[in-house]
Design a protein around this motif. Sequence first.
Motif, PDB file in Angstrom:
ATOM      1  N   ARG A 115      33.653  13.203 -73.093  1.00 46.84           N
ATOM      2  CA  ARG A 115      33.677  14.247 -74.113  1.00 46.84           C
ATOM      3  C   ARG A 115      35.085  14.820 -74.193  1.00 46.84           C
ATOM      4  O   ARG A 115      35.846  14.744 -73.223  1.00 46.84           O
ATOM      5  CB  ARG A 115      32.715  15.377 -73.733  1.00 46.84           C
ATOM      6  CG  ARG A 115      31.256  14.982 -73.734  1.00 46.84           C
ATOM      7  CD  ARG A 115      30.378  16.236 -73.708  1.00 46.84           C
ATOM      8  NE  ARG A 115      28.997  15.906 -73.387  1.00 46.84           N
ATOM      9  CZ  ARG A 115      28.462  16.035 -72.178  1.00 46.84           C
ATOM     10  NH1 ARG A 115      29.197  16.494 -71.190  1.00 46.84           N
ATOM     11  NH2 ARG A 115      27.202  15.706 -71.982  1.00 46.84           N
TER      12      ARG A 115
ATOM     13  N   ARG B 183      24.384   3.535 -77.522  1.00 44.65           N
ATOM     14  CA  ARG B 183      24.844   4.914 -77.416  1.00 44.65           C
ATOM     15  C   ARG B 183      23.884   5.837 -78.155  1.00 44.65           C
ATOM     16  O   ARG B 183      23.508   5.576 -79.299  1.00 44.65           O
ATOM     17  CB  ARG B 183      26.234   5.053 -78.033  1.00 44.65           C
ATOM     18  CG  ARG B 183      26.722   6.501 -78.039  1.00 44.65           C
ATOM     19  CD  ARG B 183      28.115   6.594 -78.629  1.00 44.65           C
ATOM     20  NE  ARG B 183      28.599   7.967 -78.611  1.00 44.65           N
ATOM     21  CZ  ARG B 183      29.862   8.308 -78.826  1.00 44.65           C
ATOM     22  NH1 ARG B 183      30.768   7.382 -79.067  1.00 44.65           N
ATOM     23  NH2 ARG B 183      30.214   9.580 -78.803  1.00 44.65           N
ATOM     24  N   LYS B 184      23.485   6.916 -77.486  1.00 43.21           N
ATOM     25  CA  LYS B 184      22.706   7.943 -78.188  1.00 43.21           C
ATOM     26  C   LYS B 184      23.377   9.277 -77.876  1.00 43.21           C
ATOM     27  O   LYS B 184      23.264   9.791 -76.761  1.00 43.21           O
ATOM     28  CB  LYS B 184      21.256   7.953 -77.673  1.00 43.21           C
ATOM     29  CG  LYS B 184      20.460   6.754 -78.130  1.00 43.21           C
ATOM     30  CD  LYS B 184      18.974   6.876 -77.797  1.00 43.21           C
ATOM     31  CE  LYS B 184      18.267   5.589 -78.188  1.00 43.21           C
ATOM     32  NZ  LYS B 184      17.377   5.040 -77.191  1.00 43.21           N
ATOM     33  N   GLY B 185      24.084   9.815 -78.855  1.00 42.08           N
ATOM     34  CA  GLY B 185      24.819  11.060 -78.604  1.00 42.08           C
ATOM     35  C   GLY B 185      25.915  10.785 -77.603  1.00 42.08           C
ATOM     36  O   GLY B 185      26.721   9.876 -77.785  1.00 42.08           O
ATOM     37  N   ASP B 186      25.943  11.547 -76.535  1.00 41.12           N
ATOM     38  CA  ASP B 186      26.957  11.334 -75.509  1.00 41.12           C
ATOM     39  C   ASP B 186      26.446  10.470 -74.359  1.00 41.12           C
ATOM     40  O   ASP B 186      27.120  10.300 -73.344  1.00 41.12           O
ATOM     41  CB  ASP B 186      27.403  12.689 -74.933  1.00 41.12           C
ATOM     42  CG  ASP B 186      28.284  13.427 -75.904  1.00 41.12           C
ATOM     43  OD1 ASP B 186      28.411  14.667 -75.783  1.00 41.12           O
ATOM     44  OD2 ASP B 186      28.843  12.778 -76.811  1.00 41.12           O
TER      45      ASP B 186
ATOM     46  N   VAL C 285      29.279   8.836 -72.067  1.00 41.86           N
ATOM     47  CA  VAL C 285      30.434   8.838 -72.962  1.00 41.86           C
ATOM     48  C   VAL C 285      31.355  10.015 -72.633  1.00 41.86           C
ATOM     49  O   VAL C 285      30.881  11.141 -72.457  1.00 41.86           O
ATOM     50  CB  VAL C 285      29.973   8.955 -74.430  1.00 41.86           C
ATOM     51  CG1 VAL C 285      31.148   8.913 -75.387  1.00 41.86           C
ATOM     52  CG2 VAL C 285      28.965   7.853 -74.746  1.00 41.86           C
TER      53      VAL C 285
ATOM     54  N   ILE D 179      34.286   3.683 -76.717  1.00 42.03           N
ATOM     55  CA  ILE D 179      33.810   4.609 -75.671  1.00 42.03           C
ATOM     56  C   ILE D 179      34.966   5.040 -74.772  1.00 42.03           C
ATOM     57  O   ILE D 179      35.139   6.220 -74.465  1.00 42.03           O
ATOM     58  CB  ILE D 179      32.720   3.941 -74.801  1.00 42.03           C
ATOM     59  CG1 ILE D 179      31.492   3.591 -75.639  1.00 42.03           C
ATOM     60  CG2 ILE D 179      32.341   4.846 -73.624  1.00 42.03           C
ATOM     61  CD1 ILE D 179      30.736   4.783 -76.158  1.00 42.03           C
TER      62      ILE D 179
ATOM     63  N   GLY E  92      35.393   8.138 -76.599  1.00 46.53           N
ATOM     64  CA  GLY E  92      34.189   8.719 -77.203  1.00 46.53           C
ATOM     65  C   GLY E  92      34.176   8.653 -78.718  1.00 46.53           C
ATOM     66  O   GLY E  92      33.360   9.294 -79.356  1.00 46.53           O
ATOM     67  N   THR E  93      35.071   7.879 -79.318  1.00 48.25           N
ATOM     68  CA  THR E  93      35.112   7.754 -80.776  1.00 48.25           C
ATOM     69  C   THR E  93      33.805   7.164 -81.303  1.00 48.25           C
ATOM     70  O   THR E  93      33.277   6.205 -80.755  1.00 48.25           O
ATOM     71  CB  THR E  93      36.291   6.858 -81.195  1.00 48.25           C
ATOM     72  OG1 THR E  93      37.491   7.506 -80.797  1.00 48.25           O
ATOM     73  CG2 THR E  93      36.320   6.653 -82.698  1.00 48.25           C
ATOM     74  N   ARG E  94      33.284   7.784 -82.365  1.00 47.27           N
ATOM     75  CA  ARG E  94      31.992   7.372 -82.897  1.00 47.27           C
ATOM     76  C   ARG E  94      32.119   6.447 -84.100  1.00 47.27           C
ATOM     77  O   ARG E  94      33.124   6.471 -84.809  1.00 47.27           O
ATOM     78  CB  ARG E  94      31.228   8.608 -83.384  1.00 47.27           C
ATOM     79  CG  ARG E  94      30.796   9.508 -82.308  1.00 47.27           C
ATOM     80  CD  ARG E  94      30.334  10.848 -82.890  1.00 47.27           C
ATOM     81  NE  ARG E  94      30.212  11.810 -81.831  1.00 47.27           N
ATOM     82  CZ  ARG E  94      29.167  11.890 -81.027  1.00 47.27           C
ATOM     83  NH1 ARG E  94      28.153  11.089 -81.214  1.00 47.27           N
ATOM     84  NH2 ARG E  94      29.143  12.763 -80.036  1.00 47.27           N
ATOM     85  N   ASP E  95      31.064   5.718 -84.336  1.00 49.97           N
ATOM     86  CA  ASP E  95      30.970   4.910 -85.546  1.00 49.97           C
ATOM     87  C   ASP E  95      30.989   5.825 -86.766  1.00 49.97           C
ATOM     88  O   ASP E  95      30.268   6.824 -86.810  1.00 49.97           O
ATOM     89  CB  ASP E  95      29.662   4.104 -85.514  1.00 49.97           C
ATOM     90  CG  ASP E  95      29.550   3.198 -86.725  1.00 49.97           C
ATOM     91  OD1 ASP E  95      28.540   3.268 -87.439  1.00 49.97           O
ATOM     92  OD2 ASP E  95      30.495   2.429 -86.971  1.00 49.97           O
TER      93      ASP E  95
ATOM     94  N   GLN F  19      33.448   7.705 -87.685  1.00 48.72           N
ATOM     95  CA  GLN F  19      34.440   8.763 -87.532  1.00 48.72           C
ATOM     96  C   GLN F  19      35.717   8.385 -88.271  1.00 48.72           C
ATOM     97  O   GLN F  19      36.052   7.205 -88.378  1.00 48.72           O
ATOM     98  CB  GLN F  19      34.730   8.919 -86.035  1.00 48.72           C
ATOM     99  CG  GLN F  19      35.495  10.158 -85.670  1.00 48.72           C
ATOM    100  CD  GLN F  19      35.515  10.347 -84.155  1.00 48.72           C
ATOM    101  OE1 GLN F  19      34.596   9.932 -83.455  1.00 48.72           O
ATOM    102  NE2 GLN F  19      36.572  10.947 -83.679  1.00 48.72           N
TER     103      GLN F  19
END
Lengths: 102, 302
Positions: free
Chosen positions: B257, B203-206, B255, B142, B164-167, B169
């Motif tokens: 952006r 986390r849900k979206g941002d 999160v 995050i 903000g790196t996502r799972d 990615q």
Amino acid sequence: METREFLSAARIDVGAMTAWIEAGWLAPHCKSGEFLDIDVARAQLIRDLTDIGVNDEGIPVILNLVDQLHGLRRALHEVLVAVRAQPEARRGGIPSRPSRSY
Amino acid sequence: MPADPYQTLGVKKDAPQEAIQKAYRRLAKKFHPDLNPGNKQAEERFKEISLAYDLLGDPDKRARFDRGEIDASGAERPRQRFYRDFADADGGNPYSSSAGFADFINSDDFLSDIFRGRGSANLRMRGQDVHYRLELDFLDAINGGKQQLTLPDGSVLDVAIPPGTRDGQILRLRGKGRPGIGGGPSGDALIEIHVRPHRIFTRKGDDIHVDLPITLRDAVLGAKVKVPTPSGEVSMTVPRWANTGTVLRLKGQGVPRPGGSRGDEYVTVKVMLPEKPDPELEKFIAQWQPLAAEREREATRL
């Protein structure tokens, strides 16, 4: 070289030379009267083919295949030179490999 | 001493001229250097055959040879170089055709360059990409930061994790893959990110979601409470009479952006009774008459 030297080295007469240029057996640049060593060698090849019994129909077929053959030899040679220039370890590794994880 | 020309052509000494010509043609076809460009020995054989035919192909010469007036070496004439010597030479060949492999030219790799006659003999190719997998803690993903990836050869790869790196990615590190060949560019390192779940944050979206347990007292009377967020604790006002399930929004605490803004944090209230039974509270509740509340519950009961 000029026409006279060409005819002497190739051991053909003007008639044959003209006919062969017309037929496309000798390269278009020969029309301008300027000849390369390779043109002499090609003329001798045509004579040799005639000596061993190939007729007029067969000559262009053979010449075309010989030209393709030399094209292939050149391409293959370039690839071999390039591959041989690589370090030993690289040569086995040119095909791609899958991933790994940590 | 050159070999016996009759033997070279494989004919008998009394063979007719046609037989001699036939023999020559058969052997010439077989051994002509231009019909065997890869055969180094062909030239020697062909020279022998030509010499033999030179002597025996002409009836007069043959007669003189048979009588012993000339010997096999007498017919020696310098044989020219063959077409193959010129066709394979480095200077290029005006007759050369690529038609024999035109179907192999299909992409922009170095091989196609060579086949088109453009590339030099130098192999030049972009290095391969290498794939890695990196696990990150929830908050590291995050908030972003630097991570080090240790490779099996002991070297270390510094990876900058964007906030903000996502799972799932994939981060691409240019030039950190396999080295290129012959001076070509290196490939890339492709790092697939796996984010570990967090004990309290989701986390849900941002946006970040979190449950907030609050005391019965704070729920009834309202209170200022401390709420955890990815960037630290934040103070929040719980309104009075906040029931379980109430969702409160902390704007900009979610999160990060790429543009610089942030998502929000959503706090779900969970009203908690005291851990251990409280005798005073029990006594009070026992004699408490929640008439209005009771009626409400009747009305909402399904």
